[in-house]
Scaffold this active site. Structure first.
Site, short mmCIF file in Angstrom:
data_model
loop_
_atom_site.label_atom_id
_atom_site.label_comp_id
_atom_site.label_asym_id
_atom_site.label_seq_id
_atom_site.Cartn_x
_atom_site.Cartn_y
_atom_site.Cartn_z
N ASP A 124 22.64 25.71 -16.96
CA ASP A 124 22.27 24.47 -16.40
C ASP A 124 23.50 23.53 -16.50
OD1 ASP A 124 19.72 25.36 -15.39
OD2 ASP A 124 18.88 24.63 -17.15
N ASP A 175 26.56 28.89 -21.04
CA ASP A 175 25.42 28.00 -20.60
C ASP A 175 25.10 28.25 -19.26
OD1 ASP A 175 23.60 26.08 -21.19
OD2 ASP A 175 24.97 24.84 -19.87
#
Length: 252
Positions: A12, A10
């Site tokens: 953010d 991932d």
């Protein structure tokens, strides 16, 4: 038993703490440019993070927090324009080197690359945001280190739906049992675990109280020598995640 073939990251909150001092600021800059008096402070933004996706977050804000705002006739175009401006401001902040990678992230990525492990980005943020972060932290061209960039609107249903992980695995011709994911939020874990991928979580200030049910290991950060992680749930280890420690979690 399957062998670890790929690391799925991932972006953010996982690779970098981009939410508070990156995306939030860029949203506010876009609002100001559009002549809107909207200001998303840190507390409000924490609530808005319940929804993934920038355009979706703007809609949620108007549905739940600013219900009296008169919506323009072409509301979809209005939201799209705000989000495009936000992306422009975000990439500007990244180009200025405002947001570093979280502790241990760069070392782990370099180690995985040296070992020949495959890597992918699996995120709800836009491809432009991914490129901006990678270029400003790992260097120009580093996006090519990641075999697949699964980002933005590439699938209709965003996290917590498992679709983005399923798409990335199909593109890489991998089974869920051949990869491990790195996430930072409850929505991210629901997405990765829902796709059958074992998951390591590194929390941040916005996500520390999320539900991480199903995660194999929950830490405050990846950590590095001299800056060890704190275990929130799961096993112990040496205090930082090198590739050997990741493989041990994968095999556990």
């Amino acid at each position: 038993m399957a062998t670890l073939q790929a690391l799925l990251f991932d972006v953010d909150g996982t690779l970098a703490d981009t939410e508070r001092d990156g995306h939030r600021l860029a949203f506010n800059m876009a609002f100001a440019e559009a002549g809107l008096d909207w200001v998303w402070d840190e507390a409000l933004y924490g609530q808005l993070l319940a929804v993934t996706g920038g355009k979706e977050r703007i809609r949620y804000y108007l549905d739940a927090f600013n219900t009296h705002f008169p919506r323009p006739d072409d509301f979809d175009a209005f939201v799209k324009g705000l989000h495009e401006a936000k992306t422009r401001f975000y990439t500007q902040l990244m180009a200025e080197g405002k947001i570093p990678l979280r502790p241990g992230v760069q070392k782990l990525i370099h180690e995985a690359r040296a070992a020949g492990l495959r890597m992918a980005i699996v995120t709800t943020t836009t491809p432009a945001n991914v490129t901006a972060l990678l270029d400003s932290t790992l260097g120009p061209g580093s996006e090519s280190w990641f075999e697949v960039i699964a980002a933005g609107d590439i699938v209709p249903a965003k996290k917590p739906a498992p679709d983005i992980y399923a798409w990335a695995l199909r593109e890489m011709k991998l089974s869920p049992q051949e990869a491990i994911a790195f996430e930072d939020s409850g929505n991210g874990v629901r997405s990765s675990v829902g796709a059958g991928v074992k998951t390591i979580v590194t929390v941040n200030g916005y996500t520390k109280d999320d539900d991480f049910s199903g995660a194999a290991l929950v830490l405050d950060q990846i950590g590095e020598a001299g800056n060890p992680y704190t275990v929130i749930a799961g096993g112990g280890g040496r205090g930082y995640l090198d590739l050997g420690a990741v493989e041990a979690v994968f095999a556990g």
